[in-house]
Motif scaffolding. Structure first.
Motif, PDB file in Angstrom:
ATOM      1  N   SER A 157     -43.354 -10.782  -3.278  1.00 37.18           N
ATOM      2  CA  SER A 157     -42.511 -11.428  -4.297  1.00 37.18           C
ATOM      3  C   SER A 157     -41.468 -10.464  -4.830  1.00 37.18           C
ATOM      4  CB  SER A 157     -43.383 -11.931  -5.440  1.00 37.18           C
ATOM      5  OG  SER A 157     -44.329 -12.851  -4.963  1.00 37.18           O
ATOM      6  N   TYR A 167     -40.162  -8.102  -3.120  1.00 32.16           N
ATOM      7  CA  TYR A 167     -39.173  -8.033  -2.050  1.00 32.16           C
ATOM      8  C   TYR A 167     -38.219  -9.222  -2.116  1.00 32.16           C
ATOM      9  CZ  TYR A 167     -37.140  -7.813   2.589  1.00 32.16           C
ATOM     10  OH  TYR A 167     -36.255  -7.761   3.638  1.00 32.16           O
ATOM     11  N   GLY A 168     -38.757 -10.415  -2.361  1.00 30.15           N
ATOM     12  CA  GLY A 168     -37.899 -11.600  -2.458  1.00 30.15           C
ATOM     13  C   GLY A 168     -36.922 -11.513  -3.619  1.00 30.15           C
ATOM     14  N   VAL A 169     -37.371 -10.989  -4.750  1.00 32.52           N
ATOM     15  CA  VAL A 169     -36.465 -10.809  -5.890  1.00 32.52           C
ATOM     16  C   VAL A 169     -35.408  -9.780  -5.555  1.00 32.52           C
ATOM     17  CG1 VAL A 169     -36.349  -9.973  -8.270  1.00 32.52           C
ATOM     18  CG2 VAL A 169     -38.160 -11.542  -7.592  1.00 32.52           C
ATOM     19  N   TRP A 170     -35.774  -8.721  -4.856  1.00 30.25           N
ATOM     20  CA  TRP A 170     -34.832  -7.667  -4.498  1.00 30.25           C
ATOM     21  C   TRP A 170     -33.757  -8.201  -3.545  1.00 30.25           C
ATOM     22  CZ3 TRP A 170     -35.932  -4.034   0.028  1.00 30.25           C
ATOM     23  CH2 TRP A 170     -34.920  -3.094   0.169  1.00 30.25           C
ATOM     24  N   ILE A 171     -34.178  -8.981  -2.560  1.00 29.00           N
ATOM     25  CA  ILE A 171     -33.234  -9.528  -1.584  1.00 29.00           C
ATOM     26  C   ILE A 171     -32.487 -10.748  -2.145  1.00 29.00           C
ATOM     27  CG2 ILE A 171     -33.173 -10.603   0.726  1.00 29.00           C
ATOM     28  CD1 ILE A 171     -33.531  -7.663   0.836  1.00 29.00           C
ATOM     29  N   LYS A 172     -33.015 -11.327  -3.215  1.00 29.12           N
ATOM     30  CA  LYS A 172     -32.454 -12.534  -3.841  1.00 29.12           C
ATOM     31  C   LYS A 172     -32.548 -13.735  -2.901  1.00 29.12           C
ATOM     32  CE  LYS A 172     -29.381  -9.843  -6.687  1.00 29.12           C
ATOM     33  NZ  LYS A 172     -28.056  -9.309  -6.860  1.00 29.12           N
ATOM     34  N   SER A 173     -33.723 -13.864  -2.294  1.00 23.53           N
ATOM     35  CA  SER A 173     -33.962 -14.981  -1.391  1.00 23.53           C
ATOM     36  C   SER A 173     -35.402 -15.434  -1.569  1.00 23.53           C
ATOM     37  CB  SER A 173     -33.715 -14.555   0.064  1.00 23.53           C
ATOM     38  OG  SER A 173     -34.161 -15.556   0.942  1.00 23.53           O
ATOM     39  N   GLY A 174     -35.572 -16.650  -2.059  1.00 21.45           N
ATOM     40  CA  GLY A 174     -36.911 -17.179  -2.248  1.00 21.45           C
ATOM     41  C   GLY A 174     -37.639 -17.425  -0.945  1.00 21.45           C
ATOM     42  N   GLY A 184     -38.660 -14.110   0.469  1.00 19.71           N
ATOM     43  CA  GLY A 184     -39.726 -13.568  -0.361  1.00 19.71           C
ATOM     44  C   GLY A 184     -41.062 -14.242  -0.088  1.00 19.71           C
TER      45      GLY A 184
END
Length: 198
Positions: free
Chosen positions: A127, A129-136, A139
């Motif tokens: 999760s 990682y998903g916030v860092w990449i800005k992709s749900g 993530g």
């Protein structure tokens, strides 16, 4: 070299070229080994486990940032380069430490030491990682992958299987810095050679 000498009296060159099968040196080396994540059972020594996880995350983030800044990004200033480095180091360190912290917290809250705790740690790390990449979507995918990887690693450790264990590698003729490396899977046995004078 004298394998019977005290390892503390050896010079650096002698230590680097000492065969690792020498019992006294192996005992000394194992005493100096840094703490590893599974040296103590889950639920114990959380400070050490967090430090090890942060160290791994820092190393992974540093590797990614070096690859990015030297091969991909074109920075016009030192500030831009350092912000790009921090963009890799901070999330990766957060992912690794959150895995350890959430696994420990789930163990303490549930009172059970099983693979579900590590899977939950993997979900939280994915999760982040998903916030860092800005992709749900990404993530979620990484969360599932890290949850499965964390559960599999915990299960393998519980069974005593160590996939990356280098302690049992045959090192009879020196270490990785020596030109005399033995890469065989089994020890070299007796040769049938003669001197020709038989």
């Amino acid at each position: 070299m004298h394998p019977t000498r005290d390892p503390k009296d050896l010079t650096l060159l002698e230590v680097l070229n000492l065969p690792l099968s020498t019992g006294q040196f192996k005992e000394w080396r194992d005493k100096k080994r840094p703490y590893r994540y599974y040296d103590t059972p889950d639920g114990q020594d959380i400070e050490k486990k967090l430090f090890v996880a942060a160290k791994y995350g820092l190393g992974f983030g540093t590797f990614l940032s070096i690859m990015d800044t030297s091969l991909y990004s074109n920075h016009l200033s030192f500030y831009a380069m350092m912000s790009r480095v921090a963009m890799f180091i901070v999330p990766s360190t957060a992912m690794f430490t959150s895995y350890a912290a959430v696994s420990y917290t789930a163990l303490k809250l549930r009172g059970k030491d099983d693979v579900f705790n590590n899977a939950l740690g993997g979900v939280v790390a994915g999760s982040i990682y998903g916030v860092w990449i800005k992709s749900g979507r990404l993530g979620y995918t990484v969360s599932v992958i890290l949850a499965l990887a964390g559960a599999a690693h915990k299960h393998a450790n519980d069974l005593g299987f160590k996939p990356f264990n280098l302690d049992n590698v045959i090192k009879e003729y020196g270490n990785h810095r020596d030109p005399f490396q033995d890469s065989s899977l089994v020890p070299i046995g007796e040769k049938g050679w003669t001197t020709g004078h038989d």
